[in-house]
Design an enzyme around this catalytic site. Structure first.
Site, PDB file in Angstrom:
ATOM      1  N   LYS A 136       4.794  -4.611   0.333  1.00  0.00           N
ATOM      2  CA  LYS A 136       4.636  -3.743  -0.837  1.00  0.00           C
ATOM      3  C   LYS A 136       3.181  -3.722  -1.295  1.00  0.00           C
ATOM      4  O   LYS A 136       2.411  -4.632  -0.999  1.00  0.00           O
ATOM      5  CB  LYS A 136       5.506  -4.254  -1.993  1.00  0.00           C
ATOM      6  CG  LYS A 136       6.977  -4.380  -1.685  1.00  0.00           C
ATOM      7  CD  LYS A 136       7.739  -4.893  -2.893  1.00  0.00           C
ATOM      8  CE  LYS A 136       7.341  -6.312  -3.251  1.00  0.00           C
ATOM      9  NZ  LYS A 136       8.094  -6.837  -4.406  1.00  0.00           N
ATOM     10  N   HIS A 137       2.840  -2.684  -2.016  1.00  0.00           N
ATOM     11  CA  HIS A 137       1.560  -2.585  -2.717  1.00  0.00           C
ATOM     12  C   HIS A 137       1.871  -2.325  -4.195  1.00  0.00           C
ATOM     13  O   HIS A 137       2.884  -1.705  -4.526  1.00  0.00           O
ATOM     14  CB  HIS A 137       0.718  -1.434  -2.163  1.00  0.00           C
ATOM     15  CG  HIS A 137       0.186  -1.670  -0.789  1.00  0.00           C
ATOM     16  ND1 HIS A 137      -1.151  -1.877  -0.531  1.00  0.00           N
ATOM     17  CD2 HIS A 137       0.811  -1.744   0.419  1.00  0.00           C
ATOM     18  CE1 HIS A 137      -1.340  -2.052   0.774  1.00  0.00           C
ATOM     19  NE2 HIS A 137      -0.149  -1.974   1.376  1.00  0.00           N
TER      20      HIS A 137
END
Length: 210
Positions: free
Chosen positions: A85-86
């Site tokens: 994820k970011h």
């Protein structure tokens, strides 16, 4: 060089000792991976912090990160599990703003400010079709089927068949009564001799549940 040596040692170990853990020398796995007996990992796979239960296999070109996989699972080719994820609530999604050890090798910060991965849990007797993507933190329960090309963003119920982008319920493999009975029986925990004893019943759900 270290990776190449690891490939070669793994390859010859399987040949010399006829290990029931079959891993292609063209695949990579790190030291945090744990494999039970009777598994198969095809070519060009990339596994990090992955646990795989007995009688499960992984198709070629599959990437798996931070995941627990049960027994008797069938994972097709080019699947992505736990891609990471970011942060969407930061000013920037670039990793140089939330961790010092980033792919660019640029140090803008001195520590990690965002958790990039949540563990994926895959139950027993799960089939994941080719090119499917399983997002971080998802739990896929026993007996579920993930259609090819699906993007799974939320938990999947036992014996559900899901597909699409994002993945949605298509149908259940069996009715609620049969699903409940299968979950109670937990045949995947049986000794292999017990399974062989009833092997002909595995092709007929009615006979099996009797």
């Amino acid at each position: 060089m270290k990776r190449l040596i690891k490939f070669i040692l793994s390859f010859f170990k399987n040949l010399m000792f006829e290990s029931s853990i079959k891993i292609s020398p063209l695949s990579y796995f790190d030291n945090d991976c744990k494999f039970e007996e009777n598994i198969y990992i095809d070519r060009f796979c990339n596994l990090h912090n992955v646990k795989i239960g007995e009688y499960s296999y992984v198709g070629y070109g599959t990437f798996i990160f931070n995941c627990q996989i049960g027994k008797y699972c069938s994972i097709g080719p080019d699947v992505k599990i736990g891609p990471g994820k970011h942060p969407t609530h930061f000013v920037s999604t670039s990793p140089i703003f939330y961790k010092k050890d980033n792919p660019l090798g640029v140090k803008f910060v001195e520590k990690k400010y965002f958790k990039e991965s949540d563990r994926v849990v895959i139950g027993n007797d799960v089939w994941i079709g080719a090119n499917a993507i399983i997002m971080d933190g998802v739990k896929i329960n026993n007996g579920a089927i993930i259609a090819s090309g699906a993007v799974v963003t939320k938990d999947v119920e036992p014996y559900a068949i899901v597909g699409g982008v994002p993945a949605k319920l298509i149908k259940y493999r069996f009715n609620k009564k049969k699903v409940q009975r299968l979950l109670e029986v937990e045949w995947w925990e049986w000794d292999k001799n017990e399974i062989k004893k009833h092997i002909n019943k595995f092709r007929d759900i009615e006979r099996f549940l009797k």
